[in-house]
Structures are given as C-alpha cells and as structure tokens.
Design a protein around this motif. Structure first.
Motif, PDB file in Angstrom:
ATOM      1  N   ASP A  48       5.169 -56.529  24.652  1.00 20.00           N
ATOM      2  CA  ASP A  48       5.785 -56.540  23.329  1.00 20.00           C
ATOM      3  C   ASP A  48       6.724 -57.737  23.174  1.00 20.00           C
ATOM      4  N   VAL A  49       6.160 -58.914  23.388  1.00 19.54           N
ATOM      5  CA  VAL A  49       6.910 -60.163  23.213  1.00 19.54           C
ATOM      6  C   VAL A  49       6.327 -60.890  22.000  1.00 19.54           C
ATOM      7  N   PRO A  50       6.999 -60.836  20.852  1.00 21.95           N
ATOM      8  CA  PRO A  50       6.472 -61.525  19.666  1.00 21.95           C
ATOM      9  C   PRO A  50       6.536 -63.039  19.846  1.00 21.95           C
ATOM     10  N   PRO A 104      18.786 -72.873  12.676  1.00 25.97           N
ATOM     11  CA  PRO A 104      17.522 -72.228  13.053  1.00 25.97           C
ATOM     12  C   PRO A 104      16.976 -72.824  14.347  1.00 25.97           C
ATOM     13  N   ILE A 105      16.556 -71.944  15.266  1.00 27.17           N
ATOM     14  CA  ILE A 105      16.197 -72.394  16.600  1.00 27.17           C
ATOM     15  C   ILE A 105      14.968 -71.643  17.107  1.00 27.17           C
ATOM     16  N   TYR A 106      14.112 -72.370  17.841  1.00 23.08           N
ATOM     17  CA  TYR A 106      13.003 -71.759  18.580  1.00 23.08           C
ATOM     18  C   TYR A 106      13.462 -71.570  20.023  1.00 23.08           C
ATOM     19  N   LEU A 107      13.476 -70.338  20.501  1.00 20.71           N
ATOM     20  CA  LEU A 107      13.743 -70.070  21.911  1.00 20.71           C
ATOM     21  C   LEU A 107      12.431 -70.224  22.671  1.00 20.71           C
ATOM     22  N   LYS A 108      12.399 -71.193  23.596  1.00 21.08           N
ATOM     23  CA  LYS A 108      11.177 -71.488  24.343  1.00 21.08           C
ATOM     24  C   LYS A 108      11.237 -70.808  25.707  1.00 21.08           C
ATOM     25  N   PHE A 109      10.173 -70.079  26.021  1.00 18.50           N
ATOM     26  CA  PHE A 109      10.110 -69.343  27.281  1.00 18.50           C
ATOM     27  C   PHE A 109       9.400 -70.190  28.331  1.00 18.50           C
ATOM     28  N   GLY A 110      10.159 -71.062  28.967  1.00 21.01           N
ATOM     29  CA  GLY A 110       9.613 -71.929  30.002  1.00 21.01           C
ATOM     30  C   GLY A 110       9.670 -71.274  31.365  1.00 21.01           C
ATOM     31  N   ARG A 161       6.579 -62.950  30.548  1.00 18.54           N
ATOM     32  CA  ARG A 161       7.546 -62.018  31.159  1.00 18.54           C
ATOM     33  C   ARG A 161       8.969 -62.554  31.061  1.00 18.54           C
ATOM     34  N   ARG A 162       9.121 -63.877  31.235  1.00 17.48           N
ATOM     35  CA  ARG A 162      10.442 -64.479  31.076  1.00 17.48           C
ATOM     36  C   ARG A 162      10.940 -64.261  29.636  1.00 17.48           C
ATOM     37  N   GLY A 163      10.009 -64.326  28.680  1.00 22.14           N
ATOM     38  CA  GLY A 163      10.379 -64.039  27.301  1.00 22.14           C
ATOM     39  C   GLY A 163      10.892 -62.621  27.138  1.00 22.14           C
ATOM     40  N   ARG A 164      10.248 -61.682  27.816  1.00 24.05           N
ATOM     41  CA  ARG A 164      10.708 -60.295  27.769  1.00 24.05           C
ATOM     42  C   ARG A 164      12.128 -60.166  28.312  1.00 24.05           C
TER      43      ARG A 164
END
Length: 325
Positions: free
Chosen positions: A64-66, A249-255, A282-285
């Motif tokens: 459930d990571v949009p 406004p920002i994009y959070l990047k899951f690196g 998973r890092r995004g979660r």
C-alpha cells in the motif's frame, strides 16, 4: 514537544520531560502547493524496464505505497519501442506518471574529460550528444511518454524551445536529474526558467536551505529521502515531515543505498534491478509509516496527479541567435 498546530517533532516529548531546552525555531513553512492542493507526492526512481516495473507495481499494491511518478535512469535509447509501450501501459493503468531519462551522457562517451571532471559527466558533450538527446525526446513523446529526465541546461532549454514551438507536445514535462541538482535559490530558479517542471536538489541540503529555495521558486522539488551511494548515500527518513513542511510542493523519492550500479541496465543485471526495485518500495513504506506516526501524513496529492502548476520561464526566441563576423 508536540506542536499544537502541526505534526510533532520526533522524540521531543521525552526530551522536554527530562528538562532539555526547547528546540531552536524551525525554518519557515512553505505556503506553496501543487495545483491539486497537495503538498507532496511520491516517486520511485531507477525503475529500469518492464520487468522491474511489474515487480514495483506488485510490491506497491502489496505494501500500500501510493506512487505518483516512476522514473528510469538508463535512458530512452536503452529501451525498445515495445518496452516503452509496456511501461506506459503499466503506469497508465495505475494513474502513474512515467519519466524516462534522455539519451547519451558524457560519462559514456569516449572523451576522458567526463571521468576526470565529474561535474561534466552527466551533461551532453558536444553538438552530437545534444542532438541525440533531442532525438530521444522526439522518439519518446511520439510513443506517448510525457515526462523526460534531463541532466543538461542546454538540452533542457533546447527541449523547452521545441515544446514552446509545438515541435514537442505542449503537455511534455521536463524533470531535472539529481546528477546536476542546484544547491542555491538562484540556480534552482534558473533551471525552472529554462523549462524545468520539477527540479531534483541534492539530498545533503539542510531543511533551512530548502526553505531558502522555496522562498524564490514555486517549481516542484524532487528529493531523495534515501539517496543512492553515488549521490551521497544519505538516509533522511526522520526528516521527511520537515522536508514536506518547508519544501512543498515536493516529490519524496524512495531511493536506496548499498546498491550495485545499474546504469545502463540489461538482462545481466535483471535480478539486482528487480530486487532493488522491490526494496525501494519497502523503503517508501518506511517513510509513509514514519510520517503517520508523527501526524504528518496529511496533504498528499490525490492519486494520478502530475500537473506541476504555472511556472516561470525565460522568453523563448524563434531560433538561436547566430554569431556575427
């Protein structure tokens, strides 16, 4: 301590109970928002081809990571037309923007300069590489891609002029790569005015420095919450709430750090590309869970949002000025 009008700062309640002095005043919050009213969106980088995309989409559904945007780094020229079509279809089904990197870069060409002078590495070297990036852009947009990753000021300005003249679709968006991200408010604003629709800034910038950038420009900011090793390897999950508050406004990047180099990717690296893609999700979660625990998970753009808003541009010319004798 908990803030009466916003998210809490991690661990401050406990420190306050022990008598620690209050935190210093934080940097000012950003009042800028995406056109949909959201303060932040999400991005999954380094999604290198259809097989990786399939794994990423499966994992994002499971955890459930949009995802608002999925980006790729090897380049348009490393994908077949069929592969691009598959990636576009997969993203369109989920309402996700697909962003593909443009063409050759200095680090892959014969000249040694890009390896001895690292700042020039990702840029397009010479007229030929500039033209090859344009070729990539025209091919990608003809196939339906509407977001392109750019790592060179000259390439960006050229593409913006082509967009303004109608040679590229008007709804094409240009995203500035982390490989050349600006580090001060004026340089950030210049990238915006050259045609950028979002600009990646280095992940070693402080929250106060992000607030300084935001005071001058409303362009969406892209930020690796966890940066790959070749971009510093920073892990800033606990900073995510402040990144949103001051950088919106920002994009959070899951690196992801501790990852083998994948660019340019191919079948010989497929297992690593797929598994690291899953781990990025998973890092995004972990980021989303941390935001929820701090009461800072409100304000995300609705799924499917991609509009950057109205941005500032330099006036374009009908053609580049010629040198006179």
């Amino acid at each position: 301590m908990d803030s009466p009008d916003g998210p809490r700062a991690p661990g401050e309640d406990a420190l306050h109970a022990l008598g620690f002095p209050a935190r210093p005043e934080p940097p000012p919050a950003s009042a800028v928002r995406f056109p949909d009213g959201g303060a932040w969106r999400t991005e999954l980088p380094s999604c290198e081809g259809p097989a990786v995309l399939e794994a990423v989409l499966d994992e994002s559904a499971r955890l459930d990571v949009p995802l608002h945007r999925i980006s790729q780094g090897s380049g348009v020229w490393m994908l077949t037309d069929d592969e691009i079509a598959l990636m576009l279809a997969g993203c369109a089904e989920r309402g996700i923007e697909l962003s593909l990197f443009l063409g050759p870069r200095g680090t892959w060409e014969p000249g040694a300069g890009a390896r001895t002078y690292s700042a020039s590495g990702p840029r397009a070297r010479g007229r030929d590489q500039l033209a090859q990036c344009v070729e990539d852009a025209e091919r990608a947009t003809a196939l339906g891609v509407r977001s392109l990753l750019v790592a060179d000021e000259g390439v960006l300005w050229t593409l913006h002029c082509l967009r303004a003249s109608g040679r590229l679709p008007a709804d094409t968006r240009f995203k500035v790569s982390a490989l050349v991200g600006p580090v001060n408010p004026v340089s950030f604003s210049i990238w915006e005015r050259l045609g950028a629709d979002s600009v990646n800034v280095p992940s070693d910038l402080t929250v106060a420095q992000l607030a300084e950038i935001r005071a001058l420009s409303a362009a969406p900011m892209d930020f690796y919450v966890e940066a790959p090793d070749d971009l510093g390897g920073y892990v800033r999950i606990y900073d995510a709430a402040e990144l949103i508050r001051c950088g919106a406004p920002i994009y959070l990047k899951f690196g992801l750090r501790n990852v083998p180099g994948l660019y340019p990717v191919g079948r010989h690296l497929l297992t690593a590309a797929v598994e690291t893609g899953r781990e990025r999700v998973r890092r995004g979660r972990l980021v989303l869970d941390t935001l929820a625990r701090l009461g800072a998970d409100e304000g995300m753009s609705p799924p499917g949002s991609s509009d950057p808003g109205t941005l500032q541009r330099f006036p374009t010319l009908p053609h580049p000025p010629r040198r006179t004798p």
